[in-house]
Design an enzyme around this catalytic site. Structure first.
Site, PDB file in Angstrom:
ATOM      1  CG  ASP A  20     -16.627  79.905  95.064  1.00 14.21           C
ATOM      2  OD1 ASP A  20     -16.699  79.465  96.297  1.00 14.21           O
ATOM      3  OD2 ASP A  20     -16.761  78.960  94.009  1.00 14.21           O
ATOM      4  CE1 TYR A  44     -17.326  79.478  89.361  1.00 17.03           C
ATOM      5  CE2 TYR A  44     -18.416  80.608  91.129  1.00 17.03           C
ATOM      6  CZ  TYR A  44     -17.514  80.015  90.506  1.00 17.03           C
ATOM      7  OH  TYR A  44     -16.293  79.703  91.410  1.00 17.03           O
ATOM      8  CG  ASP A  74     -14.247  78.543 100.456  1.00 15.67           C
ATOM      9  OD1 ASP A  74     -15.350  79.113 101.058  1.00 15.67           O
ATOM     10  OD2 ASP A  74     -14.419  77.405  99.777  1.00 15.67           O
ATOM     11  CG  ASP A  80      -2.738  88.350  90.838  1.00 16.21           C
ATOM     12  OD1 ASP A  80      -3.399  89.500  91.021  1.00 16.21           O
ATOM     13  OD2 ASP A  80      -1.562  88.367  89.939  1.00 16.21           O
ATOM     14  CE  LYS A 102      -4.748  88.326  86.607  1.00 16.36           C
ATOM     15  NZ  LYS A 102      -3.416  88.585  87.535  1.00 16.36           N
TER      16      LYS A 102
END
Ligand code: NAD
Length: 358
Positions: free
Chosen positions: A247, A140, A251, A223, A191
């Site tokens: 993020d 980001y 959620d 994942d 990852k």
């Protein structure tokens, strides 16, 4: 000396839910707690009052405060503003200005609300997870980023995933210390099988972990973590991860808890100064109607006492009071089942204060 709290109600339902938070603060102050609070503007309200979503007066007050309570910002009234004056710029501005790099989001499943969740009761009963998301780095913020045209004439967009070892170290310390205060288990999500950034992330988290031998550390690919969160969420206690993975996973985890109106969050700096806010937005569709659920905001106040003021006792009292009103069957519209009686924002806030007094 009194602890200084800056209250930034923000936009739409912000001032309605924040009025309930003030009732809890006032009760504690009456009991002799050394706290004081002032109000400021952020987001659209700040644009209306001072022409900027994070104006200098708020900057000054935020820097001087020991903790900040925020409602939510944004809404249709401000959608047409130029990007640099949009309410969200206010949030990004304050986070950056105060160096709030650690985002803490608990996901707790209240038994009384299990019918409101889309998960089977046995999957979520007793669920209590804390997700720690790094907030100021990663893809980001990484440079270079932008748009360009390839040699064969196609438009191309690109971003840069980036973490430095010190950035990972400081969030890892917060995570291990949070795990020490809970069940002493930490899952670091990355990852590492594909990304260099994640390889560094895993190395650094493992190295920091050597300083916390009492915490059991495990690593998981993002994942797999996304799958495990819906398959067997109770295997997790504290999860730490980078900005983009956090993020998405936070959620996802919020859905385990049933309602967006129940979830608080904290964003901390290196000294545990923090900005506390419900995870929901400014809910323009129900603003001004007295319908908003104030519980996520009251639970954000609980987090403030725990993390910035080191007062787990007051935090526990608020959480117990929330639990009590839910057990009594009190429900705002967002957490009510069809046919259940519904109360408004003020009545819910008053019920929590009454439970706190008992
Ligand atoms: P939202 O969270 O405001 O609302 C989504 C739905 O949940 C709506 O139906 C709303 O009525 C309901 N809801 C939200 N909070 C509730 C509460 N406390 N009690 C009862 N119901 C509640 O998300 P949105 O509609 O996508 O966004 C509205 C505005 O809020 C947008 O401008 C968005 O940018 C902004 N927003 C701000 C923040 C923040 O300030 N941190 C976070 C998310 C969205």
């Amino acid at each position: 000396m009194n602890k200084k709290i800056l209250i930034l109600p923000g936009d739409y339902i912000g001032s309605e839910i924040m009025a309930e938070a003030v009732k809890v603060l006032a009760l504690f102050k009456d009991e002799g707690e050394p706290i004081e609070w002032t109000f400021g503007h952020l987001g659209g309200a700040a644009y209306d009052a001072e022409g900027h979503p994070y104006p200098p007066s708020t900057q000054q007050a935020a820097r001087a405060a020991d903790a900040i309570l925020m409602g939510a910002v944004g809404g249709p009234k401000y959608d047409a503003l130029p990007r640099e004056l949009r309410p969200e710029r206010g949030i990004l501005g304050i986070r950056k200005d105060l160096g709030l790099f650690a985002n803490l989001r608990p996901a707790l499943a209240y038994e009384a609300l299990s019918a409101a969740s889309s998960f089977k009761p046995e999957v979520i009963a007793g669920l209590d997870i804390l997700i720690l998301r790094e907030l100021t780095g990663d893809i980001y913020f990484g440079e270079p980023r932008g748009r360009r045209t390839t040699a064969d004439g196609h438009a191309e967009g690109y971003d840069t995933m980036h973490y430095s070892a010190p950035e990972v170290e400081r969030i890892a310390h917060v995570a291990f210390q949070a795990a020490q205060k809970r069940s002493k288990r930490l899952c670091s999500v990355d990852k590492e099988n594909v990304l260099e950034t994640s390889r560094l992330w895993r190395e650094v988290v493992t190295r920091v972990g050597a300083q916390y031998p009492d915490v059991a550390l495990e690593h998981m690919y993002v994942d797999n973590a996304a799958m495990q969160l819906v398959k067997r969420p109770k295997q997790f206690d504290v999860i730490v991860t980078g900005n983009i993975f956090g993020d998405i996973l936070s959620d996802e985890a919020s859905m385990l808890a049933g309602s967006i109106g129940m979830l608080p969050s904290a964003s901390l700096d290196v000294n545990n100064k923090g900005l506390y806010e419900p995870i929901h937005g400014s809910a323009p569709d129900i603003a001004g109607q007295g319908k908003a659920n104030p519980l996520a905001t009251l639970l954000s106040v609980a987090m403030m006492f725990k993390y910035s003021f080191d007062r787990a006792d007051l935090s526990d009292r608020i959480e117990a009071a929330v639990q009590q009103v839910l057990d009594q069957g009190l429900r705002t519209g967002d957490i009510a089942q069809p046919g259940e009686p519904v109360i408004g924002t003020v009545a819910m806030g008053d019920a929590v204060v009454a439970a706190l007094r008992r």
